[in-house]
Design a protein around this motif. Structure first.
Motif, PDB file in Angstrom:
ATOM      1  N   ASP A 146      28.101 107.965 -13.475  1.00 11.42           N
ATOM      2  CA  ASP A 146      29.355 108.406 -12.717  1.00 11.42           C
ATOM      3  C   ASP A 146      30.386 108.000 -12.612  1.00 11.42           C
ATOM      4  O   ASP A 146      31.081 106.230 -12.400  1.00 11.42           O
ATOM      5  CB  ASP A 146      29.174 107.847 -10.953  1.00 11.42           C
ATOM      6  CG  ASP A 146      29.931 108.132  -9.847  1.00 11.42           C
ATOM      7  OD1 ASP A 146      30.583 109.810 -10.328  1.00 11.42           O
ATOM      8  OD2 ASP A 146      29.635 108.415  -9.039  1.00 11.42           O
ATOM      9  N   GLY A 147      31.382 108.149 -13.857  1.00 10.98           N
ATOM     10  CA  GLY A 147      32.430 107.695 -14.435  1.00 10.98           C
ATOM     11  C   GLY A 147      33.204 108.448 -15.120  1.00 10.98           C
ATOM     12  O   GLY A 147      33.128 109.818 -15.992  1.00 10.98           O
ATOM     13  N   ILE A 148      34.588 108.048 -15.503  1.00  9.71           N
ATOM     14  CA  ILE A 148      35.760 108.712 -17.105  1.00  9.71           C
ATOM     15  C   ILE A 148      35.353 108.248 -18.433  1.00  9.71           C
ATOM     16  O   ILE A 148      35.438 106.783 -18.164  1.00  9.71           O
ATOM     17  CB  ILE A 148      36.825 108.577 -16.672  1.00  9.71           C
ATOM     18  CG1 ILE A 148      37.202 109.092 -15.082  1.00  9.71           C
ATOM     19  CG2 ILE A 148      37.827 108.975 -17.417  1.00  9.71           C
ATOM     20  CD1 ILE A 148      38.409 108.622 -14.730  1.00  9.71           C
ATOM     21  N   PHE A 149      34.855 109.273 -19.219  1.00 10.68           N
ATOM     22  CA  PHE A 149      34.433 109.093 -20.682  1.00 10.68           C
ATOM     23  C   PHE A 149      35.806 109.477 -21.367  1.00 10.68           C
ATOM     24  O   PHE A 149      36.350 110.751 -20.994  1.00 10.68           O
ATOM     25  CB  PHE A 149      33.533 109.158 -21.054  1.00 10.68           C
ATOM     26  CG  PHE A 149      31.818 108.774 -20.959  1.00 10.68           C
ATOM     27  CD1 PHE A 149      31.503 107.791 -21.032  1.00 10.68           C
ATOM     28  CD2 PHE A 149      31.892 108.697 -19.357  1.00 10.68           C
ATOM     29  CE1 PHE A 149      30.206 107.074 -20.270  1.00 10.68           C
ATOM     30  CE2 PHE A 149      30.980 108.325 -18.937  1.00 10.68           C
ATOM     31  CZ  PHE A 149      30.040 107.703 -19.480  1.00 10.68           C
ATOM     32  N   LYS A 150      36.627 108.484 -22.310  1.00  9.99           N
ATOM     33  CA  LYS A 150      37.187 109.375 -22.934  1.00  9.99           C
ATOM     34  C   LYS A 150      37.116 108.545 -24.840  1.00  9.99           C
ATOM     35  O   LYS A 150      36.490 107.943 -25.154  1.00  9.99           O
ATOM     36  CB  LYS A 150      38.450 109.004 -22.480  1.00  9.99           C
ATOM     37  CG  LYS A 150      39.889 108.438 -23.876  1.00  9.99           C
ATOM     38  CD  LYS A 150      41.158 107.747 -22.940  1.00  9.99           C
ATOM     39  CE  LYS A 150      42.422 107.833 -24.133  1.00  9.99           C
ATOM     40  NZ  LYS A 150      43.794 107.295 -23.603  1.00  9.99           N
ATOM     41  N   ALA A 151      37.623 109.694 -25.651  1.00 14.97           N
ATOM     42  CA  ALA A 151      37.500 109.214 -26.994  1.00 14.97           C
ATOM     43  C   ALA A 151      38.162 108.669 -27.809  1.00 14.97           C
ATOM     44  O   ALA A 151      39.243 108.386 -27.178  1.00 14.97           O
ATOM     45  CB  ALA A 151      36.926 110.715 -28.090  1.00 14.97           C
ATOM     46  N   PRO A 152      38.288 107.923 -28.656  1.00 18.66           N
ATOM     47  CA  PRO A 152      36.404 107.639 -28.776  1.00 18.66           C
ATOM     48  C   PRO A 152      35.078 107.252 -28.119  1.00 18.66           C
ATOM     49  O   PRO A 152      35.681 105.640 -27.511  1.00 18.66           O
ATOM     50  CB  PRO A 152      36.297 107.492 -30.170  1.00 18.66           C
ATOM     51  CG  PRO A 152      37.446 106.178 -30.225  1.00 18.66           C
ATOM     52  CD  PRO A 152      38.861 106.772 -29.798  1.00 18.66           C
ATOM     53  N   CYS A 153      34.327 107.611 -27.492  1.00 15.41           N
ATOM     54  CA  CYS A 153      33.335 106.315 -27.826  1.00 15.41           C
ATOM     55  C   CYS A 153      31.613 106.997 -28.247  1.00 15.41           C
ATOM     56  O   CYS A 153      31.851 108.072 -28.521  1.00 15.41           O
ATOM     57  CB  CYS A 153      33.317 107.052 -25.445  1.00 15.41           C
ATOM     58  SG  CYS A 153      33.024 108.911 -25.827  1.00 15.41           S
TER      59      CYS A 153
END
Length: 238
Positions: A146-153
């Protein structure tokens, strides 16, 4: 002496998936980790997408004679089909900012996903207890993301019963996700996608009741051709 042609990254991924998912045994942890690492080094340009491009500003693909899909010019959720066979499928979902793919499952599947560019909000669940009442599925689920993902990951991996098999995406910026699914969706074989509504439980943080719902009327997914390096599949060889 002839020089061997260097394989494209997407060809390497195809070859690895074909080796892993065509075997009779279930993939090992080491094999999934290997595939995950291959997706991790893949970029948008490797699948024919210019992540910075706007409509009308296409640049030639430096890896082929074809044009590139403009990542910033996508106005609707777009699926780019790369490959599908009985054992696995490969494709890319491109999202405009604000695009939402509602909560859905992946029945009996292993899924490896790589955020190629952009920022996305992800919510994911795994079943704790599931019930089938008539033709509808509902039950208790644990929230595992339950969260925000930002590239690069790092790429994510979900399994039939763990890792967030039921998930949703909301693009906070234009973004693209490379997906490998094994086995692929198939209505005929009982692997159709089911959509859900979630109702968090106030007195039980981290858990929610999920209830199956109809395919949302406002969910629109269009298709675009794959413009990346061509793949030589097993069928092409035979």
């Amino acid at each position: 002496m002839e020089c061997a042609t260097e394989r494209s990254k997407i060809q390497v991924i195809y070859d690895a998936c074909n080796a892993v998912f065509s075997q009779k045994e279930l993939p090992t942890f080491q094999q999934i980790h290997w595939l995950r690492n291959l997706l991790d080094i893949t970029t948008a340009i490797d699948v024919g997408i210019d992540e910075f491009g706007f409509c009308g500003s296409e640049l030639p693909n430096p890896k082929s004679d074809q044009r590139l899909i403009c990542g910033q010019g996508v106005s609707e959720i777009t699926y780019i089909h790369i490959h599908e066979c009985d054992n696995f499928s490969m494709g890319v979902f491109c999202f405009p900012a604000g695009g939402t793919f509602p909560l859905h499952d992946h029945p009996g599947m292993t899924v490896i996903s790589k955020l190629l560019y952009g920022t996305v909000y992800v919510k994911a669940y795994d079943w704790v207890k599931v019930e089938n009442s008539g033709c509808r599925t509902s039950g208790l689920a644990a929230c595992v993301a339950d969260g925000i993902f930002k590239a690069p990951c790092e790429p994510s991996v979900l399994f039939p019963r763990s890792g967030g098999n039921i998930h949703s995406f909301t693009a906070l910026t234009p973004c693209a996700i490379l997906d490998v699914l094994s086995p692929p969706y198939s209505e005929e074989l009982g692997r159709g996608s089911t959509y859900f509504s979630d109702f968090p439980i106030r007195y039980l943080p981290g858990y929610a009741m999920l209830e199956e719902k109809d395919l949302p009327d406002d969910l629109v997914v269009i298709g675009e051709p794959y413009l990346g390096p061509p793949i030589v599949s097993q069928d092409d060889i035979l």
